[in-house]
Design a protein around this motif. Structure first.
Motif, mmCIF file in Angstrom:
data_model
loop_
_atom_site.group_PDB
_atom_site.id
_atom_site.type_symbol
_atom_site.label_atom_id
_atom_site.label_comp_id
_atom_site.label_asym_id
_atom_site.label_seq_id
_atom_site.Cartn_x
_atom_site.Cartn_y
_atom_site.Cartn_z
ATOM 1 N N TYR A 5 0.709 -1.231 0.107
ATOM 2 C CA TYR A 5 -0.049 -0.115 -0.011
ATOM 3 C C TYR A 5 0.732 1.296 -0.069
ATOM 4 N N ILE A 6 1.885 1.408 0.813
ATOM 5 C CA ILE A 6 2.929 2.504 1.137
ATOM 6 C C ILE A 6 3.522 2.606 -0.362
ATOM 7 N N VAL A 7 4.131 1.514 -0.946
ATOM 8 C CA VAL A 7 4.889 1.735 -2.089
ATOM 9 C C VAL A 7 3.781 2.223 -3.292
ATOM 10 N N GLN A 8 2.734 1.633 -3.366
ATOM 11 C CA GLN A 8 1.671 2.103 -4.375
ATOM 12 C C GLN A 8 1.402 3.499 -4.396
ATOM 13 N N SER A 9 1.126 3.973 -2.972
ATOM 14 C CA SER A 9 0.801 5.336 -2.878
ATOM 15 C C SER A 9 1.731 6.237 -3.278
ATOM 16 N N PRO A 32 -4.249 2.958 -3.982
ATOM 17 C CA PRO A 32 -4.039 1.833 -4.110
ATOM 18 C C PRO A 32 -5.649 1.376 -4.608
ATOM 19 N N PRO A 33 -6.711 1.590 -3.471
ATOM 20 C CA PRO A 33 -7.981 1.050 -4.041
ATOM 21 C C PRO A 33 -8.308 1.586 -5.453
ATOM 22 N N GLU A 34 -7.873 2.685 -5.793
ATOM 23 C CA GLU A 34 -8.441 3.460 -6.964
ATOM 24 C C GLU A 34 -7.595 2.726 -8.102
ATOM 25 N N GLN A 35 -6.418 2.283 -7.782
ATOM 26 C CA GLN A 35 -5.590 1.501 -8.574
ATOM 27 C C GLN A 35 -6.098 -0.005 -8.966
ATOM 28 N N ARG A 118 0.207 -9.725 11.939
ATOM 29 C CA ARG A 118 -1.042 -9.130 12.746
ATOM 30 C C ARG A 118 -0.854 -7.643 12.452
ATOM 31 N N LEU A 119 0.505 -7.118 12.720
ATOM 32 C CA LEU A 119 0.599 -5.621 12.521
ATOM 33 C C LEU A 119 0.313 -5.109 11.308
ATOM 34 N N ALA A 120 0.755 -5.995 10.519
ATOM 35 C CA ALA A 120 0.261 -5.558 8.918
ATOM 36 C C ALA A 120 -1.322 -5.317 8.683
ATOM 37 N N GLN A 121 -1.692 -6.454 9.091
ATOM 38 C CA GLN A 121 -3.216 -6.489 9.002
ATOM 39 C C GLN A 121 -3.918 -5.196 9.365
ATOM 40 N N ILE A 122 -3.558 -4.970 10.871
ATOM 41 C CA ILE A 122 -3.974 -3.558 11.481
ATOM 42 C C ILE A 122 -3.653 -2.470 10.634
ATOM 43 N N GLY A 123 -2.318 -2.425 10.042
ATOM 44 C CA GLY A 123 -1.883 -1.136 9.356
ATOM 45 C C GLY A 123 -2.774 -1.027 8.078
ATOM 46 N N GLY A 142 -5.587 13.307 6.954
ATOM 47 C CA GLY A 142 -5.117 14.214 6.005
ATOM 48 C C GLY A 142 -3.800 13.539 5.275
ATOM 49 N N LEU A 143 -3.556 12.167 5.575
ATOM 50 C CA LEU A 143 -2.321 11.852 5.068
ATOM 51 C C LEU A 143 -2.571 10.742 3.873
ATOM 52 N N VAL A 144 -3.960 10.269 3.819
ATOM 53 C CA VAL A 144 -4.470 9.600 2.778
ATOM 54 C C VAL A 144 -5.643 10.115 2.059
ATOM 55 N N PRO A 145 -6.016 9.956 0.823
ATOM 56 C CA PRO A 145 -6.910 10.687 0.274
ATOM 57 C C PRO A 145 -8.402 9.827 0.337
ATOM 58 N N HIS A 146 -9.424 10.390 0.033
ATOM 59 C CA HIS A 146 -10.808 9.702 0.252
ATOM 60 C C HIS A 146 -10.979 8.970 -0.818
ATOM 61 N N TYR A 147 -11.254 7.604 -0.569
ATOM 62 C CA TYR A 147 -11.715 6.735 -1.673
ATOM 63 C C TYR A 147 -13.330 6.788 -1.759
ATOM 64 N N ALA A 148 -14.140 7.019 -2.744
ATOM 65 C CA ALA A 148 -15.249 7.060 -3.007
ATOM 66 C C ALA A 148 -15.889 5.449 -3.533
#
Length: 157
Positions: A5-9, A32-35, A118-123, A142-148
């Protein structure tokens, strides 16, 4: 998923086209969800079917942890009688780095790997939650954009 997710973002992707027709990776689509939404349906099916194959293979060749198997253990491709051709690398320890480790070291490594998962799932859930409901994860506001789109509908457009 968390690191991906971080890499794709940040727009990092493979330099070659995603398909034989020359289509590029959908990194310009946004988050990433939009991708994922911008991927061709055939690519989505390929990913889902491959993960399904891994699940089927682990159930067929291994012993489920609820039936006495070891949590986190994945059967070796090289020991399988159901794969019709040789597979050079296994999913767990493909280069044999841990084959000479003591059982205690392997046990500690398993605990670390499970906790890491487990931490990755929480993240990843935190990222997706903040994208759908702004302010739901105060550290990410404010760090991640909204996903519609619809997060729980993998083939929704």
């Amino acid at each position: 998923a968390f690191v991906g997710y971080i890499v794709q973002s940040n727009g990092v992707h493979f330099p070659w086209p995603i398909s034989f027709d020359g289509s590029p990776f959908p990194s310009e689509a946004g988050s990433p969800p939009e991708q994922w939404d911008a991927l061709p349906e055939a690519a989505k099916w390929q990913i889902i079917l491959f993960v399904g194959f891994l699940e089927w293979f682990s159930e067929k060749e291994g012993t489920h942890y609820m039936r006495g198997g070891k949590p986190g253990a994945f059967p070796k491709f090289s020991d399988s009688s159901i794969i019709p051709h040789p597979v050079p690398l296994n999913l767990f320890d493909p280069f044999g780095f841990s084959k000479n480790k003591s059982e205690e070291a392997k046990s500690q490594g398993l605990i670390k790997e499970l906790n890491n998962g487990r931490l990755a799932q929480i993240g990843i859930i935190a990222f997706i939650s903040e994208q759908k409901v702004e302010g739901s994860v105060p550290l990410l506001t404010g760090l991640v954009p909204h996903y519609a789109g619809e997060t729980m509908a993998p083939f929704a457009m």
